[in-house]
Design an enzyme around this catalytic site. Structure first.
Site, short mmCIF file in Angstrom:
data_model
loop_
_atom_site.label_atom_id
_atom_site.label_comp_id
_atom_site.label_asym_id
_atom_site.label_seq_id
_atom_site.Cartn_x
_atom_site.Cartn_y
_atom_site.Cartn_z
N ARG A 95 0.78 -1.26 0.00
CA ARG A 95 0.00 0.00 0.00
C ARG A 95 0.80 1.29 0.00
NH1 ARG A 95 -3.92 -2.76 -1.96
NH2 ARG A 95 -5.36 -3.75 -0.48
N ASN B 101 -0.08 -2.03 -7.38
CA ASN B 101 -1.29 -1.19 -7.36
C ASN B 101 -1.30 -0.21 -6.19
OD1 ASN B 101 -1.69 -3.38 -5.64
ND2 ASN B 101 -3.91 -3.37 -5.91
N ASP C 296 -1.75 -13.09 -0.85
CA ASP C 296 -2.55 -11.98 -1.38
C ASP C 296 -2.97 -11.06 -0.24
OD1 ASP C 296 -5.42 -11.63 -3.66
OD2 ASP C 296 -3.86 -10.24 -3.03
N HIS D 109 -6.97 -3.28 4.24
CA HIS D 109 -7.89 -2.14 4.09
C HIS D 109 -8.25 -1.67 5.48
CE1 HIS D 109 -8.41 -2.46 -0.21
NE2 HIS D 109 -8.68 -3.75 -0.09
#
Lengths: 428, 444
Positions: B78, B108, B321, B325
């Site tokens: 992140r 990402n 994975d 969040h």
């Protein structure tokens, strides 16, 4: 003669003390020995598994007898190696040591010679072990076949626990290679007793029977350990029961050893369950027990060296073992975190002025000396033993002495030989 | 402690399939590399280590497995851009606690790692903050928008360890073809998030029995399988090194199996949540958001197929994975919350459970978590413990119990395993010869 003791724990300290009493012992060495027993047996820095080095030490020091304490060197063939080098050994050879090193070997030996023991099944394959659980009622005992330092036995009260035990031993290999093979066994109920017997291959002569305490906490709670205390003799082994053990276990062991040409010269430790159907063997150990030895040797009057030689020369039949008409209680002082992860290196106080009285002992199980101080160096640190006429008095004496020793995090059971334990032990 | 100091890991069961080794051994690490494996001494006797090594730190591995450091080749850290969810610092600490020595960070981020300068910047942060080794994947398309290929050559030269648009599928087949062509010439693997945007659109859980019953929009298995089929064909066409991420359904496993049998050099991974949980584990209410990820938890048949695939090697690797969040984001509920769950701190016990169940042998376990990821990412000095290997080691206590409970090392807490008691924890994590994590005392 000169004697070499192999080992370094409380058991070896007690053996050193007993051997030293013999007028025939000149020099006593211990490999590796310990600082704790150094006043009795001169330490020699040799790994108990380094057989060539041990052999040359024995030749160099004219050792007349090597006495082996722990199981690992015996299982690895120390007796065979030293005898091949011309040194007499008190301790079973590799083939005989299988009686401890392989539970499946011991069980099939017992089956072959009708020695009473729990029903069992041996499995080398996890899938068949899991299926094999169906043949046993609960609770069922799941054992890793090889030497597992006390961690290889699980008493399982649910099917799930049993499956987990099989998986832990065979898939997760928590006991490493000892779990390649697993023994499933019927759970026996009754009172436990431990009996050590000198064995010369033809005759067995027993020492006083002991009651050990395997669980860490009072009331037999907590995880299994190597043993937190012993009292001897135990009232649970009545003269009748002892006679039965002699007939149904000892005589049959002797017959079996002879039939299979097993040359057993050493101590045979029998863990027994005194069931409704009579005494049954839970397990054999091929050596002196720890801490049973610390509770039993103080009661021995016969010269230990004489007894050992009688074994080697197959003369046990003509020997009667003489013991004190007294009781002995041994309390183990353990480290914080034992048995999982014991904390070590803690300073011990009270050892240097431990009373030097007859029948009172502080055997060193796991200590070391540093800069004039005693430090803890293992899970089990000291075995404090006391001999008195009665069990009650011996218990009081042992605990009073144990209270004088202190180190941070010290743990001991407070119920060794207490009323409840002795009464339930004697209950018919 | 610098990596030059010697480290002796004693008393454990050393498992290294590359050496056909699965036996009690002591392991000596020096100068950050594996120096020597030796037969253990008698219990109770301390091994004397040569004085030339200087001070030796000892790690007690009794009752434990000693394996090459775990490599998690699918992790979302992140940073930069979403530091409220996780940072390289917190994510790698979670990795260390989970027994993971190397992670592959997906691109990402915000902005995505789609240029050489962004990749170099990320690597700088890792050099400063990371507790374990961090490798970076470069984005496949610019902005991960799926329109134009990123400068893959530049990303490779800047140190990318793989190419991926993970998080987003690559809908344009021509772009995927060209990425695979680059993969063939460069040797970099393409880590493929196989998903058809249109088929999956709007779905929040697996399209099956449960989505029908709950009346929730579903993501069909076909979304994954269709893209997997396309990409397998493109891999066959180009000779590129295709790796399928987070395989979640039986049909994809079948495809991969057949492709491998026909000689295609494809690899694939599965995530612990997919081989442990199914759609039947979805709870009612708000907690459901912590069970929401993409691809979703599927049926029991799918899970069983994944287990079979892991057992027979169709699925080469296990990867978490790890997708943190923040609680605020997950609080939006099952329909609105972003997809993803954390996984670094539960990877080990969930994978170990497969050994306990007899699905994986001990050596296969090491293959899936260490050997295969190392090979796929081209890390020749990792994934094994031969002399000279990187001093990355994981010491595993198969019996240690841990409750999945706060506080986590990860900044986020979005895990479906919250409150569960799991068995099999890292006792020590060693990176380049330094102990980066040590579990204190008994159970945590």
């Amino acid at each position: 003669m000169n004697v070499l003791l192999v080992g370094s724990g409380g058991r070896e300290h007690a053996l050193a003390w007993a051997l030293r009493k013999s007028p025939r012992v000149e020099k006593l060495y211990a490999a590796p020995g310990s600082a704790g027993m150094a006043s009795l047996a001169e330490p020699a820095a040799i790994d108990p598994l380094d057989f060539p080095k041990l052999a040359s030490f024995c030749r160099e020091k004219s050792i007349g007898l090597a006495v082996v304490g722990p199981e690992a060197p015996l299982a690895a063939g120390i007796a065979d190696a030293l005898e091949a080098a011309g040194i007499r050994v008190f301790g079973p050879d590799k083939a005989c040591a299988r009686l401890e090193a392989s539970k499946s070997f011991a069980k099939s030996f017992m089956e072959r010679h009708s020695i009473p023991t729990a029903r069992h099944a041996v499995h080398d394959d996890p899938a068949s072990a899991l299926k094999g659980l169906e043949d046993f009622p609960l609770p069922v005992v799941v054992k890793a076949d090889g030497l597992a330092a006390g961690k290889g036995v699980r008493v399982c009260s649910t099917r799930r626990e049993a499956e987990s035990a099989v998986s832990d031993f065979m898939f997760l290999r928590v006991c490493a290679d000892a779990g390649r093979r697993v023994v499933l066994e019927e759970f026996l109920e009754g009172r436990e007793a431990t009996l050590m017997a000198f064995c010369d291959g033809r005759t067995l002569r027993e020492l006083p029977a002991g009651q050990d305490h395997k669980r860490l906490e009072d009331g037999d709670r907590g995880p299994n350990t190597g043993g937190m205390g012993v009292f001897a003799p135990t009232p649970s082994l009545t003269p009748d029961l002892l006679e039965r053990v002699r007939r149904e276990v000892f005589e049959r062991v002797a017959a079996g050893l002879a039939a299979e040409r097993l040359r057993y010269r050493g101590i045979l430790y029998c863990g027994l369950m005194l069931t409704q159907e009579g005494p049954k063997v839970l397990e054999f150990n091929a050596r002196f027990g720890d801490p049973e030895t610390q509770a039993v040797l103080p009661l021995l009057e016969t010269d230990l060296l004489d007894l050992m030689e009688a074994c080697l020369e197959q003369r046990l039949e003509r020997v009667r073992i003489s013991v004190k008409k007294a009781s002995c209680v041994c309390v183990v002082l353990a480290s914080e975190g034992y048995p999982e992860r014991p904390a070590t290196g803690r300073e011990i106080s009270g050892l240097d002025d431990f009373p030097a009285e007859e029948g009172l002992f502080a055997f060193h199980s796991g200590t070391r000396r540093e800069g004039g101080r005693w430090l803890t160096a293992g899970g089990r640190v000291l075995s404090v033993s006391a001999v008195c006429e009665t069990l009650e008095a011996a218990r009081a004496r042992a605990y009073a002495a144990a209270a004088r020793v202190r180190f941070e995090g010290i743990h001991m059971r407070t119920d060794i030989a207490d009323d409840l334990k002795v009464r339930s032990s004697a209950a018919a | 402690m610098n990596s030059g100091e010697a480290l002796l890991i004693e008393g454990g069961l050393l498992i290294d399939p590359s050496q056909r080794l699965e036996s009690p051994r002591d392991l000596l690490i020096q100068g950050g590399k594996v120096m020597r494996i030796s037969i253990p001494l008698n219990r109770g006797k301390r091994r004397r280590v040569s004085r030339d090594l200087g001070p030796v730190r000892r790690v007690d591995a009794r009752g434990c497995w000693v394996v090459p450091g775990l490599i998690d080749m699918h992790v979302h850290l992140r940073e930069p851009g979403r530091e409220e969810d996780e940072t390289i610092l917190t994510g790698t600490r979670a990795a260390a606690a989970g027994g993971v020595c190397t992670v592959l960070a997906m691109p990402n981020t915000l902005p995505p790692t789609d240029t050489a300068s962004r990749l170099l910047a990320a690597r700088r942060i890792a050099r400063r903050d990371a507790a374990v080794h961090v490798l970076f994947a470069g984005a496949l398309t610019l902005g991960q928008r799926g329109e134009r290929l990123a400068d893959l050559k530049a990303l490779h030269e800047a140190g990318a360890a793989a190419i991926s648009d993970d998080g987003r599928p690559v809908m344009n087949s021509e772009l995927m073809r060209r990425a695979l062509l680059f993969s063939r010439t460069s040797g970099l693997p393409v880590l493929d998030h196989a998903e058809d945007d249109h088929l999956a659109a709007g779905g929040v859980i697996h399209q099956g029995r449960l989505s029908k019953r709950l009346g929730l929009p579903g993501i069909p298995s076909a979304s994954e399988t269709l893209m997997a089929l396309r990409d397998l064909s493109l891999a066959a066409l180009t000779g590129g090194r295709l790796h399928l991420c987070h395989v979640s359904c039986a049909q994809t496993v079948d495809l991969v199996r057949r492709a491998k049998r026909s000689g295609l050099a494809v690899t694939a991974e599965a995530a612990p949540h997919h081989f442990t949980l199914t759609e039947d584990d979805l709870p009612r209410g708000a907690r459901c958001a912590d069970f929401k990820m993409n691809p979703p938890l599927r049926s029991r048949e799918d899970r069983d197929a994944l287990l079979e695939g892991l057992q027979d090697g169709t699925l080469d690797a296990v990867a978490s994975d790890h997708a943190p969040h923040s609680p605020e984001k997950k609080a939006r509920g099952p329909l609105k919350a972003p997809f993803g769950i954390i996984g670094l701190e539960t990877l080990l016990p969930l994978s170990l459970a497969l050994v306990a169940k007899g699905v994986l042998t001990r050596r296969s376990f090491v293959e899936r978590l260490c050997g295969a990821p190392a090979r796929i990412l081209g890390l020749a000095s990792k994934g094994h413990l031969r002399r000279g290997a990187d001093g990355d080691v994981t010491v595993i206590d198969p019996l240690a119990r841990g409750r999945v409970a706060l506080p986590f090392r990860s900044k986020s807490r979005n895990t479906p395993f919250l409150g569960k008691s799991l068995r099999g924890m890292a006792r020590a994590t060693i990176v380049q010869g330094r102990v980066v994590f040590l579990r204190e005392g008994g159970d945590s």
